[in-house]
Every structure is written in structure tokens, then in C-alpha cells.
Design a protein around this motif. Structure first.
Motif, mmCIF file in Angstrom:
data_model
loop_
_atom_site.group_PDB
_atom_site.id
_atom_site.type_symbol
_atom_site.label_atom_id
_atom_site.label_comp_id
_atom_site.label_asym_id
_atom_site.label_seq_id
_atom_site.Cartn_x
_atom_site.Cartn_y
_atom_site.Cartn_z
ATOM 1 N N GLN A 18 -66.241 -40.453 -19.769
ATOM 2 C CA GLN A 18 -65.246 -41.421 -19.276
ATOM 3 C C GLN A 18 -65.645 -42.853 -19.607
ATOM 4 O O GLN A 18 -64.817 -43.675 -19.954
ATOM 5 C CB GLN A 18 -65.175 -41.333 -17.758
ATOM 6 N N THR A 19 -66.933 -43.157 -19.449
ATOM 7 C CA THR A 19 -67.368 -44.552 -19.579
ATOM 8 C C THR A 19 -67.536 -44.915 -21.050
ATOM 9 O O THR A 19 -67.091 -45.981 -21.511
ATOM 10 C CB THR A 19 -68.679 -44.777 -18.800
ATOM 11 N N SER A 20 -68.200 -44.038 -21.791
ATOM 12 C CA SER A 20 -68.263 -44.141 -23.240
ATOM 13 C C SER A 20 -68.882 -45.433 -23.773
ATOM 14 O O SER A 20 -68.619 -45.832 -24.900
ATOM 15 C CB SER A 20 -66.862 -43.968 -23.822
ATOM 16 N N SER A 21 -69.659 -46.105 -22.935
ATOM 17 C CA SER A 21 -70.365 -47.305 -23.378
ATOM 18 C C SER A 21 -71.512 -47.511 -22.398
ATOM 19 O O SER A 21 -71.395 -47.133 -21.223
ATOM 20 C CB SER A 21 -69.409 -48.508 -23.332
ATOM 21 N N LEU A 22 -72.613 -48.080 -22.871
ATOM 22 C CA LEU A 22 -73.757 -48.270 -21.962
ATOM 23 C C LEU A 22 -73.721 -49.626 -21.273
ATOM 24 O O LEU A 22 -74.409 -49.847 -20.279
ATOM 25 C CB LEU A 22 -75.075 -48.127 -22.747
ATOM 26 N N PRO A 24 -71.083 -53.184 -20.189
ATOM 27 C CA PRO A 24 -69.698 -53.675 -20.119
ATOM 28 C C PRO A 24 -69.390 -54.604 -21.294
ATOM 29 O O PRO A 24 -70.306 -55.049 -21.995
ATOM 30 C CB PRO A 24 -69.661 -54.443 -18.790
ATOM 31 N N SER A 25 -68.112 -54.902 -21.482
ATOM 32 C CA SER A 25 -67.719 -55.860 -22.521
ATOM 33 C C SER A 25 -68.306 -57.235 -22.220
ATOM 34 O O SER A 25 -68.560 -57.583 -21.062
ATOM 35 C CB SER A 25 -66.195 -55.981 -22.573
ATOM 36 N N SER A 26 -68.471 -58.030 -23.282
ATOM 37 C CA SER A 26 -68.968 -59.401 -23.114
ATOM 38 C C SER A 26 -67.848 -60.300 -22.588
ATOM 39 O O SER A 26 -66.658 -59.947 -22.660
ATOM 40 C CB SER A 26 -69.452 -59.946 -24.462
ATOM 41 N N PRO A 49 -60.681 -50.722 -15.866
ATOM 42 C CA PRO A 49 -61.359 -52.014 -15.658
ATOM 43 C C PRO A 49 -62.886 -51.934 -15.561
ATOM 44 O O PRO A 49 -63.557 -52.955 -15.746
ATOM 45 C CB PRO A 49 -60.764 -52.539 -14.350
ATOM 46 N N GLY A 50 -63.450 -50.751 -15.278
ATOM 47 C CA GLY A 50 -64.910 -50.672 -15.159
ATOM 48 C C GLY A 50 -65.395 -51.570 -14.040
ATOM 49 O O GLY A 50 -64.949 -51.448 -12.888
ATOM 50 N N THR A 51 -66.291 -52.518 -14.364
ATOM 51 C CA THR A 51 -66.791 -53.446 -13.333
ATOM 52 C C THR A 51 -65.903 -54.689 -13.197
ATOM 53 O O THR A 51 -66.178 -55.549 -12.366
ATOM 54 C CB THR A 51 -68.231 -53.895 -13.664
ATOM 55 N N MET A 73 -60.203 -44.431 -13.263
ATOM 56 C CA MET A 73 -60.477 -43.039 -12.866
ATOM 57 C C MET A 73 -61.741 -42.866 -12.053
ATOM 58 O O MET A 73 -61.845 -41.935 -11.256
ATOM 59 C CB MET A 73 -60.659 -42.191 -14.124
ATOM 60 N N ASN A 74 -62.738 -43.716 -12.311
ATOM 61 C CA ASN A 74 -64.033 -43.573 -11.640
ATOM 62 C C ASN A 74 -63.949 -44.253 -10.266
ATOM 63 O O ASN A 74 -63.808 -45.475 -10.184
ATOM 64 C CB ASN A 74 -65.119 -44.216 -12.512
ATOM 65 N N PRO A 75 -64.025 -43.463 -9.167
ATOM 66 C CA PRO A 75 -63.838 -44.054 -7.842
ATOM 67 C C PRO A 75 -64.884 -45.109 -7.479
ATOM 68 O O PRO A 75 -64.597 -46.017 -6.693
ATOM 69 C CB PRO A 75 -63.930 -42.859 -6.884
ATOM 70 N N THR A 93 -56.881 -43.264 -10.522
ATOM 71 C CA THR A 93 -56.363 -42.098 -11.249
ATOM 72 C C THR A 93 -56.332 -42.421 -12.738
ATOM 73 O O THR A 93 -56.629 -43.552 -13.150
ATOM 74 C CB THR A 93 -54.947 -41.736 -10.722
ATOM 75 N N GLY A 94 -55.972 -41.424 -13.544
ATOM 76 C CA GLY A 94 -55.902 -41.642 -14.983
ATOM 77 C C GLY A 94 -54.744 -42.553 -15.369
ATOM 78 O O GLY A 94 -53.664 -42.497 -14.767
ATOM 79 N N ALA A 95 -54.980 -43.353 -16.402
ATOM 80 C CA ALA A 95 -53.954 -44.271 -16.902
ATOM 81 C C ALA A 95 -52.682 -43.520 -17.291
ATOM 82 O O ALA A 95 -51.576 -44.064 -17.203
ATOM 83 C CB ALA A 95 -54.518 -45.002 -18.110
ATOM 84 N N GLN A 96 -52.840 -42.250 -17.683
ATOM 85 C CA GLN A 96 -51.688 -41.463 -18.123
ATOM 86 C C GLN A 96 -50.688 -41.205 -17.002
ATOM 87 O O GLN A 96 -49.567 -40.792 -17.256
ATOM 88 C CB GLN A 96 -52.155 -40.149 -18.783
ATOM 89 N N SER A 111 -55.953 -52.752 -22.211
ATOM 90 C CA SER A 111 -56.720 -51.506 -22.077
ATOM 91 C C SER A 111 -58.169 -51.656 -22.522
ATOM 92 O O SER A 111 -58.441 -52.005 -23.668
ATOM 93 C CB SER A 111 -56.036 -50.405 -22.906
ATOM 94 N N GLY A 112 -59.063 -51.336 -21.601
ATOM 95 C CA GLY A 112 -60.491 -51.267 -21.926
ATOM 96 C C GLY A 112 -60.931 -49.829 -22.034
ATOM 97 O O GLY A 112 -62.122 -49.531 -21.919
ATOM 98 N N LEU A 113 -59.984 -48.925 -22.257
ATOM 99 C CA LEU A 113 -60.316 -47.495 -22.342
ATOM 100 C C LEU A 113 -60.996 -47.179 -23.669
ATOM 101 O O LEU A 113 -60.668 -47.779 -24.695
ATOM 102 C CB LEU A 113 -59.032 -46.648 -22.257
ATOM 103 N N PRO A 114 -61.888 -46.182 -23.645
ATOM 104 C CA PRO A 114 -62.529 -45.763 -24.896
ATOM 105 C C PRO A 114 -61.610 -44.825 -25.686
ATOM 106 O O PRO A 114 -61.894 -43.646 -25.842
ATOM 107 C CB PRO A 114 -63.785 -45.036 -24.388
ATOM 108 N N LEU A 115 -60.487 -45.351 -26.167
ATOM 109 C CA LEU A 115 -59.454 -44.495 -26.778
ATOM 110 C C LEU A 115 -59.984 -43.644 -27.921
ATOM 111 O O LEU A 115 -59.657 -42.470 -28.028
ATOM 112 C CB LEU A 115 -58.306 -45.362 -27.317
ATOM 113 N N SER A 117 -62.774 -42.379 -28.396
ATOM 114 C CA SER A 117 -63.641 -41.259 -27.985
ATOM 115 C C SER A 117 -62.835 -40.140 -27.346
ATOM 116 O O SER A 117 -63.408 -39.132 -26.933
ATOM 117 C CB SER A 117 -64.669 -41.714 -26.949
ATOM 118 N N MET A 118 -61.535 -40.339 -27.197
ATOM 119 C CA MET A 118 -60.715 -39.337 -26.497
ATOM 120 C C MET A 118 -60.067 -38.384 -27.487
ATOM 121 O O MET A 118 -59.828 -38.756 -28.636
ATOM 122 C CB MET A 118 -59.600 -40.036 -25.706
ATOM 123 N N PRO A 119 -59.719 -37.165 -27.028
ATOM 124 C CA PRO A 119 -58.955 -36.277 -27.907
ATOM 125 C C PRO A 119 -57.636 -36.937 -28.303
ATOM 126 O O PRO A 119 -57.073 -37.720 -27.526
ATOM 127 C CB PRO A 119 -58.688 -35.050 -27.021
#
Ligand SMILES: C[S@@+](CC[C@H](N)C(=O)[O-])C[C@H]1O[C@@H](n2cnc3c(N)ncnc32)[C@H](O)[C@@H]1O
Length: 186
Positions: A18-22, A24-26, A49-51, A73-75, A93-96, A111-115, A117-119
Motif C-alpha cells: 500500500q505504501t510503496s515508498s520508504l 514521504p514526498s519532499s 495522503p500518507g502523513t 486506506m491505512n487507518p 477506505t480505498g480511493a476507488q 493523488s499521491g497513490l503508488p499507481l 505499483s498497482m495491478p
């Protein structure tokens, strides 16, 4: 700052897909994403939004908190961001799910989603959901670390969209390209 990084990293380890990055964005990337919205945009949505680094930049552009809806999605991230930015609306919940939860009056989805990396099917579902909640002139703002558009040419064409490059942000790890997706003109 260190505790912020450690907090993000912990979630990245617990929820790697879900996070797909170590990290956050700069701030530079957050500003490059947010420069496409302002008070004139009307309702704005942020996916993933992450953090909250991009959330902060969107609000700094003059978007009112009551005009900003977040899907995370991450509570753990969701609770933190909802507390940090009172007045915004958070959907854990999921953006979808966006079309089930809001009317089609949105001016921009950031969108800050890791698109990438997704199916492929989920990627299309999420971008399709964004355009279902947007007005005809709405824009989808997405960054990517890849060398291609966030959706393949076939995916864009299936949804009737065009993609244009906005800023390339070198001051980010890794450097990121911002794209704007819009409905194609007929
Ligand atoms: C790469 S992190 C980016 C975080 C933040 N936007 C930034 O730029 O630092 C991706 C975020 O999207 C969230 N996420 C992943 N898939 C999601 C989905 N389908 N719906 C909503 N949020 C999702 C993750 O939990 C994570 O917070």
C-alpha cells in the motif's frame, strides 16, 4: 522531522504494498502537486495522503479545509492526518470507493497513490473513480517515479483521457514527474 520519517518508515514496513515508498514526498514535490489547485477549484479530493505532506501544501494554496476530502486506506495514517488537519473530511477506505461517497462536483483530484505499483485493473478503477466524482473540467494530478504516464496509452484511451507533463521535481527521492490527466476534447 526524524520522528516523522520514522513514523512513515514503520508504516512502509508494516504495509509495504500500500505504501510503496520508504519516505514521504519532499516539500518541493508536494508544492508542485498542489500548485494546480486553489480556492477557485472548489471541492478538492486527495487520494493517499500518507502523513499529509501534500495535504498541507493543498491547504497552503488557499483551499478551505471544508472543501478538502481525503481517502486514505491505512487507518494509522488516516487518524494522524484527520487530527492534523481539522475541518477536512477523511474517508478511511480505498480511493476507488469515492463515487459511492461523494457527488460529482469535484474540481481536482490530487493523488499521491503508488499507481504504477498497482495491478493495471485497479489503476484504471481508481482513475475512473476520480473522473466519476469530477466536473467535466476536472483535473487529476498524479506524480510518478516511472518514465511513462501513470496510465498506459490504452488505459488513457479506454477512459477517454489525455495526459500532459507538468513539473519534473529533482528535489525528491527519487526524482518525480508530475502529470495532469484530463478528459479528452471530442
Ligand atoms: C507512496 S505513499 C504517499 C503518501 C503521501 N501522499 C506522500 O506523497 O508522501 C501512498 C499512500 O497511499 C495510500 N494508499 C495506497 N493505496 C490506496 C488506495 N487504494 N486508496 C487510498 N489510499 C491508498 C497508502 O496507505 C499511503 O498512505
Amino acid at each position: 522531522m526524524l520522528s516523522e520519517l520514522a513514523f512513515f518508515l514503520k508504516q512502509a514496513v508494516l504495509q509495504p504494498k500500500q505504501t510503496s515508498s520508504l519516505v514521504p514526498s519532499s516539500r518541493a514535490l508536494a508544492a508542485a502537486m498542489a500548485e494546480h489547485v486553489g480556492p477557485e477549484t472548489g471541492p478538492v479530493v486527495e487520494f493517499g495522503p500518507g502523513t499529509g505532506i501534500i495535504t498541507r501544501a493543498i491547504l497552503a494554496r488557499g483551499v478551505r479545509p471544508e472543501n478538502l476530502t481525503l481517502f486514505e486506506m491505512n487507518p494509522v495514517f488516516a487518524e494522524t492526518v484527520a487530527k492534523r488537519f481539522p475541518g477536512t473530511t477523511m474517508h478511511v477506505t480505498g480511493a476507488q470507493q469515492a463515487p459511492d461517497l461523494m457527488p460529482a462536483t469535484v474540481g481536482a483530484v490530487v493523488s499521491g497513490l503508488p499507481l504504477l505499483s498497482m495491478p493495471r485493473s485497479l489503476r484504471r478503477e481508481i482513475v475512473g473513480a476520480a473522473f466519476k466524482v469530477m466536473r467535466p473540467d476536472g483535473i487529476f494530478v498524479q506524480f510518478t517515479y516511472g518514465h511513462t504516464t501513470p496510465l498506459s496509452p490504452e488505459g488513457l484511451s479506454a477512459l477517454g483521457l489525455t495526459a500532459t507533463k507538468a513539473k519534473k521535481v529533482w528535489a525528491n527521492f527519487p526524482p518525480a514527474q508530475v502529470y495532469i490527466l484530463r478528459r479528452s476534447q471530442n
